[in-house]
Scaffold this active site. Structure first.
Site, PDB file in Angstrom:
ATOM      1  N   SER A 210      -4.680  29.020 -29.046  1.00 14.53           N
ATOM      2  CA  SER A 210      -3.909  28.402 -30.125  1.00 14.53           C
ATOM      3  C   SER A 210      -4.759  28.061 -31.354  1.00 14.53           C
ATOM      4  O   SER A 210      -4.320  28.278 -32.482  1.00 14.53           O
ATOM      5  CB  SER A 210      -3.214  27.148 -29.599  1.00 14.53           C
ATOM      6  OG  SER A 210      -4.154  26.235 -29.048  1.00 14.53           O
TER       7      SER A 210
ATOM      8  N   ARG B 140     -11.562  17.750 -20.224  1.00  9.28           N
ATOM      9  CA  ARG B 140     -11.663  18.585 -19.036  1.00  9.28           C
ATOM     10  C   ARG B 140     -13.085  19.063 -18.816  1.00  9.28           C
ATOM     11  O   ARG B 140     -13.299  20.077 -18.168  1.00  9.28           O
ATOM     12  CB  ARG B 140     -10.761  19.803 -19.194  1.00  9.28           C
ATOM     13  CG  ARG B 140      -9.324  19.488 -19.474  1.00  9.28           C
ATOM     14  CD  ARG B 140      -8.536  20.790 -19.482  1.00  9.28           C
ATOM     15  NE  ARG B 140      -7.299  20.679 -20.215  1.00  9.28           N
ATOM     16  CZ  ARG B 140      -6.211  20.095 -19.736  1.00  9.28           C
ATOM     17  NH1 ARG B 140      -6.219  19.573 -18.540  1.00  9.28           N
ATOM     18  NH2 ARG B 140      -5.123  20.047 -20.466  1.00  9.28           N
TER      19      ARG B 140
ATOM     20  N   ARG C 141      -1.880  21.978 -26.873  1.00  6.31           N
ATOM     21  CA  ARG C 141      -1.520  20.702 -26.223  1.00  6.31           C
ATOM     22  C   ARG C 141      -0.340  20.063 -26.942  1.00  6.31           C
ATOM     23  O   ARG C 141       0.471  19.403 -26.311  1.00  6.31           O
ATOM     24  CB  ARG C 141      -2.740  19.798 -26.126  1.00  6.31           C
ATOM     25  CG  ARG C 141      -3.736  20.451 -25.170  1.00  6.31           C
ATOM     26  CD  ARG C 141      -4.947  19.639 -24.822  1.00  6.31           C
ATOM     27  NE  ARG C 141      -5.829  20.479 -24.001  1.00  6.31           N
ATOM     28  CZ  ARG C 141      -7.135  20.343 -23.896  1.00  6.31           C
ATOM     29  NH1 ARG C 141      -7.745  19.366 -24.549  1.00  6.31           N
ATOM     30  NH2 ARG C 141      -7.826  21.149 -23.133  1.00  6.31           N
TER      31      ARG C 141
ATOM     32  N   GLU D 132     -19.020  32.733 -12.195  1.00  2.52           N
ATOM     33  CA  GLU D 132     -17.603  32.444 -11.909  1.00  2.52           C
ATOM     34  C   GLU D 132     -16.795  33.729 -11.816  1.00  2.52           C
ATOM     35  O   GLU D 132     -15.940  33.889 -10.954  1.00  2.52           O
ATOM     36  CB  GLU D 132     -17.004  31.564 -13.027  1.00  2.52           C
ATOM     37  CG  GLU D 132     -17.547  30.162 -13.086  1.00  2.52           C
ATOM     38  CD  GLU D 132     -17.049  29.276 -11.945  1.00  2.52           C
ATOM     39  OE1 GLU D 132     -16.026  29.628 -11.330  1.00  2.52           O
ATOM     40  OE2 GLU D 132     -17.698  28.252 -11.673  1.00  2.52           O
TER      41      GLU D 132
ATOM     42  N   TYR E 248      -0.796  35.092 -29.501  1.00  6.65           N
ATOM     43  CA  TYR E 248       0.498  34.623 -30.014  1.00  6.65           C
ATOM     44  C   TYR E 248       1.094  35.614 -31.006  1.00  6.65           C
ATOM     45  O   TYR E 248       2.261  35.540 -31.344  1.00  6.65           O
ATOM     46  CB  TYR E 248       0.336  33.222 -30.632  1.00  6.65           C
ATOM     47  CG  TYR E 248      -0.096  32.235 -29.568  1.00  6.65           C
ATOM     48  CD1 TYR E 248       0.824  31.760 -28.631  1.00  6.65           C
ATOM     49  CD2 TYR E 248      -1.430  31.861 -29.422  1.00  6.65           C
ATOM     50  CE1 TYR E 248       0.427  30.916 -27.609  1.00  6.65           C
ATOM     51  CE2 TYR E 248      -1.835  31.007 -28.403  1.00  6.65           C
ATOM     52  CZ  TYR E 248      -0.898  30.547 -27.501  1.00  6.65           C
ATOM     53  OH  TYR E 248      -1.297  29.725 -26.473  1.00  6.65           O
TER      54      TYR E 248
ATOM     55  N   LYS F  73     -11.634  32.888 -21.902  1.00  4.81           N
ATOM     56  CA  LYS F  73     -10.838  32.071 -22.816  1.00  4.81           C
ATOM     57  C   LYS F  73     -11.675  30.934 -23.363  1.00  4.81           C
ATOM     58  O   LYS F  73     -12.365  30.293 -22.568  1.00  4.81           O
ATOM     59  CB  LYS F  73      -9.655  31.547 -22.010  1.00  4.81           C
ATOM     60  CG  LYS F  73      -8.856  30.467 -22.658  1.00  4.81           C
ATOM     61  CD  LYS F  73      -7.833  29.998 -21.679  1.00  4.81           C
ATOM     62  CE  LYS F  73      -7.141  28.788 -22.235  1.00  4.81           C
ATOM     63  NZ  LYS F  73      -6.116  28.315 -21.350  1.00  4.81           N
TER      64      LYS F  73
ATOM     65  N   LYS G 205     -13.309  29.712 -18.431  1.00  2.00           N
ATOM     66  CA  LYS G 205     -12.483  28.894 -19.310  1.00  2.00           C
ATOM     67  C   LYS G 205     -13.374  27.806 -19.850  1.00  2.00           C
ATOM     68  O   LYS G 205     -13.788  26.896 -19.135  1.00  2.00           O
ATOM     69  CB  LYS G 205     -11.313  28.312 -18.532  1.00  2.00           C
ATOM     70  CG  LYS G 205     -10.389  27.468 -19.395  1.00  2.00           C
ATOM     71  CD  LYS G 205      -9.151  27.075 -18.632  1.00  2.00           C
ATOM     72  CE  LYS G 205      -8.209  26.262 -19.508  1.00  2.00           C
ATOM     73  NZ  LYS G 205      -6.964  25.933 -18.804  1.00  2.00           N
TER      74      LYS G 205
END
Ligand code: PBG
Length: 320
Positions: free
Chosen positions: A270, A213, A202, A229, A309, A244, A192
């Site tokens: 998004s 982050r 958000r 990871e 989406y 992502k 991520k």
């Protein structure tokens, strides 16, 4: 045979292409807002809606009807607090939505719960903070484990821990097994990236994040870390590993899918959605062609599963 001949008809193209876009490989995110009384448009993501529990269940039924493989609800709680308490509340918005959706679609669609605290915390971070205001890894994974069990109890068939804490997959696997949910799968956010493409989401979940982050998401210039990871998540018991965002990270999707046996999911986030929608509204790209091309690219890079989406609309009409 030349490429021209193979491209002549749809039959030729799918005979010779290496990537298809079957609805069963697509995942539809669904936003649910506490207190919403039906679908309400999301300003930052034109074409997407915040649902009530009932309208979310209807949307999930539509996704099932279209042959979509999975739905992924995201919930906006009535109240946020320091610890993100509502995330694991059996009567919290997420658990109510999961129950309603699971009841509506049964086993025909995989219902995937997003395991994370960021929609539920006043500070908007993914986990629990320590006294210095830093995310506390161990306290956070203990909390994620409770959230995963609450979601499984409510009917999630799979959980997707998106908090990027070390050891989260193993902790969740243990907790699910301990609670008798051996059958519940884990889709791990292996990679991520700290991305500029999450902005519209958000807005959609009314995030209260201040700051960023970067301390627990990955640096966009580093693909090797993503491979490490992913390998750790596989070891810890993930069933699917996820990358992502999707389109800016096709190389990572490719590398992860060629280096391990598990299915690889890619999240077309998004910002990727909004870029195409905005360009199409401006009349400068052909919407249906652009959408299909992004999905094909992600698929071609090696994603077995695409969270998008456009999932239901694409499966229904090809976004035409
Ligand atoms: C975490 C989560 C986020 C997204 C999916 N799960 C937000 C974040 O990390 O800020 C973003 C997805 C998107 O942009 O579409 N709950």
């Amino acid at each position: 045979m030349s490429a021209g001949r193979l491209g002549r008809t749809a039959a030729f193209r799918s005979l010779a292409g290496d990537a298809g876009l079957e609805p069963a490989g697509l995942v539809q995110p669904i936003f649910i807002r506490h207190g919403a009384d039906g679908p309400r448009p999301i300003e930052s993501m034109p074409g997407q809606f915040q649902h009530s529990v009932a309208s979310a269940a209807r949307f999930a039924a539509e996704a099932a009807e279209a042959g979509i493989g999975a739905v992924m609800p995201f919930a906006i709680p009535s109240e946020k607090d320091e610890l993100g308490t509502e995330a694991s509340d059996p009567e919290g918005i997420m658990q109510r939505a999961l129950r309603a959706i699971a009841e509506e679609v049964g086993d025909t669609v995989v219902v995937i719960g997003d395991v994370n605290l960021d929609e539920y915390t006043t500070h908007g971070h993914t986990g629990v903070l320590d006294a210095a205001g830093e995310v506390d890894n161990d306290a956070s994974i203990a909390s994620f484990a409770r959230v995963a069990v609450a979601q499984a109890d409510a009917g999630a068939a799979m959980v997707a821990p998106s908090g990027m804490m070390d050891g989260q997959v193993a902790a969740i696997r243990d907790a699910l097994d301990g609670a008798g949910h051996e059958e519940v799968g884990i889709m791990a956010y292996a990679a991520k990236f700290a991305s500029g493409f999450y902005g519209p989401f958000r807005g959609a979940v009314e995030s209260s994040l201040t700051g960023n982050r970067r301390s627990y998401q990955q640096y966009p210039g580093n693909s090797r870390e993503a491979l490490i990871e992913a390998a750790l998540d596989v070891e810890e018991g993930a069933d699917i590993v996820m990358v992502k965002p999707a389109l800016p990270y096709l190389d990572v999707i490719d590398a992860i899918s060629s280096r391990n046996e598990l299915p690889v999911a890619a999240y077309q986030v998004s910002g990727e959605y909004v870029m195409v929608e905005a360009a199409a509204r401006e009349g400068v790209v052909d919407r249906a062609a652009a959408i299909e091309e992004t999905l094909l690219a992600i698929r071609r890079a090696g994603a077995t599963t695409i969270i998008t989406y456009w999932a239901t609309e694409f499966a229904t009409s090809g976004c035409r």
